[in-house]
Motif scaffolding. Structure first.
Motif, PDB file in Angstrom:
ATOM      1  N   ARG A 148       0.821  -1.209   0.000  1.00  0.00           N
ATOM      2  CA  ARG A 148       0.000   0.000   0.000  1.00  0.00           C
ATOM      3  C   ARG A 148       0.856   1.260   0.000  1.00  0.00           C
ATOM      4  NH1 ARG A 148      -3.732   1.880   4.863  1.00  0.00           N
ATOM      5  NH2 ARG A 148      -1.921   1.044   5.901  1.00  0.00           N
ATOM      6  N   HIS A 149       2.017   1.212   0.628  1.00  0.00           N
ATOM      7  CA  HIS A 149       2.852   2.410   0.757  1.00  0.00           C
ATOM      8  C   HIS A 149       3.905   2.532  -0.340  1.00  0.00           C
ATOM      9  CE1 HIS A 149       1.183   2.097   4.882  1.00  0.00           C
ATOM     10  NE2 HIS A 149       1.083   3.399   4.697  1.00  0.00           N
ATOM     11  N   MET A 150       3.838   1.701  -1.356  1.00  0.00           N
ATOM     12  CA  MET A 150       4.792   1.814  -2.461  1.00  0.00           C
ATOM     13  C   MET A 150       4.457   3.028  -3.316  1.00  0.00           C
ATOM     14  SD  MET A 150       5.325  -2.085  -3.724  1.00  0.00           S
ATOM     15  CE  MET A 150       6.664  -1.688  -4.818  1.00  0.00           C
ATOM     16  N   HIS A 151       5.460   3.564  -3.983  1.00  0.00           N
ATOM     17  CA  HIS A 151       5.250   4.726  -4.843  1.00  0.00           C
ATOM     18  C   HIS A 151       4.999   4.316  -6.283  1.00  0.00           C
ATOM     19  CE1 HIS A 151       6.168   7.528  -1.682  1.00  0.00           C
ATOM     20  NE2 HIS A 151       7.239   6.824  -1.378  1.00  0.00           N
ATOM     21  N   SER A 152       5.178   3.044  -6.600  1.00  0.00           N
ATOM     22  CA  SER A 152       4.968   2.549  -7.947  1.00  0.00           C
ATOM     23  C   SER A 152       3.609   1.865  -8.037  1.00  0.00           C
ATOM     24  CB  SER A 152       6.063   1.545  -8.311  1.00  0.00           C
ATOM     25  OG  SER A 152       5.719   0.820  -9.460  1.00  0.00           O
ATOM     26  N   TRP A 153       2.783   2.306  -8.991  1.00  0.00           N
ATOM     27  CA  TRP A 153       1.468   1.695  -9.167  1.00  0.00           C
ATOM     28  C   TRP A 153       1.612   0.248  -9.580  1.00  0.00           C
ATOM     29  CZ3 TRP A 153      -1.192  -0.704 -13.070  1.00  0.00           C
ATOM     30  CH2 TRP A 153      -2.560  -0.847 -12.878  1.00  0.00           C
ATOM     31  N   TRP A 154       2.534  -0.060 -10.496  1.00  0.00           N
ATOM     32  CA  TRP A 154       2.721  -1.435 -10.976  1.00  0.00           C
ATOM     33  C   TRP A 154       3.199  -2.342  -9.855  1.00  0.00           C
ATOM     34  CZ3 TRP A 154       0.745  -3.121 -15.314  1.00  0.00           C
ATOM     35  CH2 TRP A 154       0.436  -2.195 -16.295  1.00  0.00           C
ATOM     36  N   GLY A 155       4.088  -1.850  -9.031  1.00  0.00           N
ATOM     37  CA  GLY A 155       4.570  -2.665  -7.922  1.00  0.00           C
ATOM     38  C   GLY A 155       3.485  -2.932  -6.893  1.00  0.00           C
ATOM     39  N   ALA A 156       2.666  -1.941  -6.628  1.00  0.00           N
ATOM     40  CA  ALA A 156       1.615  -2.083  -5.626  1.00  0.00           C
ATOM     41  C   ALA A 156       0.493  -2.998  -6.101  1.00  0.00           C
ATOM     42  CB  ALA A 156       1.047  -0.713  -5.261  1.00  0.00           C
ATOM     43  N   ASN A 157       0.291  -3.107  -7.399  1.00  0.00           N
ATOM     44  CA  ASN A 157      -0.806  -3.911  -7.925  1.00  0.00           C
ATOM     45  C   ASN A 157      -0.354  -5.238  -8.513  1.00  0.00           C
ATOM     46  OD1 ASN A 157      -3.248  -2.331  -7.486  1.00  0.00           O
ATOM     47  ND2 ASN A 157      -2.121  -0.792  -8.640  1.00  0.00           N
ATOM     48  N   THR A 158       0.869  -5.654  -8.238  1.00  0.00           N
ATOM     49  CA  THR A 158       1.374  -6.924  -8.752  1.00  0.00           C
ATOM     50  C   THR A 158       0.523  -8.092  -8.271  1.00  0.00           C
ATOM     51  OG1 THR A 158       3.615  -6.028  -8.790  1.00  0.00           O
ATOM     52  CG2 THR A 158       3.392  -8.406  -8.846  1.00  0.00           C
ATOM     53  N   LEU A 159       0.147  -8.098  -7.024  1.00  0.00           N
ATOM     54  CA  LEU A 159      -0.680  -9.176  -6.478  1.00  0.00           C
ATOM     55  C   LEU A 159      -2.029  -9.239  -7.200  1.00  0.00           C
ATOM     56  CD1 LEU A 159      -1.026 -11.363  -4.297  1.00  0.00           C
ATOM     57  CD2 LEU A 159      -1.935  -9.584  -2.812  1.00  0.00           C
ATOM     58  N   ASN A 160      -2.621  -8.095  -7.484  1.00  0.00           N
ATOM     59  CA  ASN A 160      -3.895  -8.076  -8.209  1.00  0.00           C
ATOM     60  C   ASN A 160      -3.743  -8.647  -9.608  1.00  0.00           C
ATOM     61  OD1 ASN A 160      -5.157  -6.894  -6.046  1.00  0.00           O
ATOM     62  ND2 ASN A 160      -4.837  -4.823  -6.803  1.00  0.00           N
ATOM     63  N   TRP A 161      -2.659  -8.295 -10.292  1.00  0.00           N
ATOM     64  CA  TRP A 161      -2.431  -8.808 -11.645  1.00  0.00           C
ATOM     65  C   TRP A 161      -2.232 -10.315 -11.632  1.00  0.00           C
ATOM     66  CZ3 TRP A 161      -3.755  -6.184 -15.705  1.00  0.00           C
ATOM     67  CH2 TRP A 161      -3.763  -4.796 -15.656  1.00  0.00           C
ATOM     68  N   ILE A 162      -1.521 -10.824 -10.646  1.00  0.00           N
ATOM     69  CA  ILE A 162      -1.298 -12.270 -10.540  1.00  0.00           C
ATOM     70  C   ILE A 162      -2.628 -12.982 -10.315  1.00  0.00           C
ATOM     71  CG2 ILE A 162      -0.267 -14.067  -9.095  1.00  0.00           C
ATOM     72  CD1 ILE A 162       2.120 -12.140  -8.705  1.00  0.00           C
ATOM     73  N   LEU A 163      -3.454 -12.465  -9.411  1.00  0.00           N
ATOM     74  CA  LEU A 163      -4.752 -13.083  -9.147  1.00  0.00           C
ATOM     75  C   LEU A 163      -5.671 -13.004 -10.361  1.00  0.00           C
ATOM     76  CD1 LEU A 163      -5.387 -11.930  -5.481  1.00  0.00           C
ATOM     77  CD2 LEU A 163      -4.706 -14.194  -6.283  1.00  0.00           C
ATOM     78  N   MET A 164      -5.636 -11.902 -11.103  1.00  0.00           N
ATOM     79  CA  MET A 164      -6.451 -11.798 -12.310  1.00  0.00           C
ATOM     80  C   MET A 164      -5.997 -12.798 -13.363  1.00  0.00           C
ATOM     81  SD  MET A 164      -7.574  -7.805 -12.883  1.00  0.00           S
ATOM     82  CE  MET A 164      -6.065  -7.370 -13.643  1.00  0.00           C
ATOM     83  N   ALA A 165      -4.697 -13.025 -13.494  1.00  0.00           N
ATOM     84  CA  ALA A 165      -4.187 -13.997 -14.466  1.00  0.00           C
ATOM     85  C   ALA A 165      -4.614 -15.412 -14.091  1.00  0.00           C
ATOM     86  CB  ALA A 165      -2.667 -13.894 -14.555  1.00  0.00           C
ATOM     87  N   ILE A 166      -4.574 -15.735 -12.808  1.00  0.00           N
ATOM     88  CA  ILE A 166      -5.010 -17.060 -12.353  1.00  0.00           C
ATOM     89  C   ILE A 166      -6.500 -17.249 -12.632  1.00  0.00           C
ATOM     90  CG2 ILE A 166      -5.390 -18.465 -10.285  1.00  0.00           C
ATOM     91  CD1 ILE A 166      -2.736 -17.305  -9.208  1.00  0.00           C
ATOM     92  N   CYS A 167      -7.309 -16.249 -12.341  1.00  0.00           N
ATOM     93  CA  CYS A 167      -8.750 -16.354 -12.597  1.00  0.00           C
ATOM     94  C   CYS A 167      -9.043 -16.464 -14.086  1.00  0.00           C
ATOM     95  CB  CYS A 167      -9.476 -15.147 -12.007  1.00  0.00           C
ATOM     96  SG  CYS A 167      -9.538 -15.168 -10.210  1.00  0.00           S
ATOM     97  N   PHE A 168      -8.315 -15.733 -14.917  1.00  0.00           N
ATOM     98  CA  PHE A 168      -8.516 -15.819 -16.354  1.00  0.00           C
ATOM     99  C   PHE A 168      -8.149 -17.205 -16.875  1.00  0.00           C
ATOM    100  CE2 PHE A 168      -6.959 -15.315 -20.733  1.00  0.00           C
ATOM    101  CZ  PHE A 168      -8.120 -14.863 -21.325  1.00  0.00           C
ATOM    102  N   ALA A 169      -7.037 -17.766 -16.392  1.00  0.00           N
ATOM    103  CA  ALA A 169      -6.634 -19.108 -16.815  1.00  0.00           C
ATOM    104  C   ALA A 169      -7.669 -20.143 -16.379  1.00  0.00           C
ATOM    105  CB  ALA A 169      -5.261 -19.446 -16.240  1.00  0.00           C
TER     106      ALA A 169
END
Length: 73
Positions: free
Chosen positions: A24-45
């Motif tokens: 939550r306290h990261m300054h990078s949007w991509w770094g902070a949302n990495t977990l969301n992207w991983i979960l979205m990829a798993i759900c899509f697969a």
């Protein structure tokens, strides 16, 4: 009894949710949302796999006639 609940609070707030606080306290949007992207990829697969299994089931013209909600069959 309150010390029991304070212990549970301490466990979750200070220990189990610590990695999420760091994200939550990261300054990078991509770094902070990495977990969301991983979960979205798993759900899509999983969705693609499920759709392919349904297509295979449909292509084989399989239908389970043993299960019926009607008594007249």
């Amino acid at each position: 009894m309150t010390s029991f609940f304070k212990g549970i609070e301490d466990l979750f707030v200070n220990h189990l949710f610590w990695p999420l606080d760091q994200l939550r306290h990261m300054h990078s949007w991509w770094g902070a949302n990495t977990l969301n992207w991983i979960l979205m990829a798993i759900c899509f697969a999983a969705f693609v796999y499920w759709m392919l299994q349904l297509k295979q089931y449909s292509d084989n013209d399989e239908e389970d006639k043993s299960i019926s909600s009607h008594s007249y069959l």
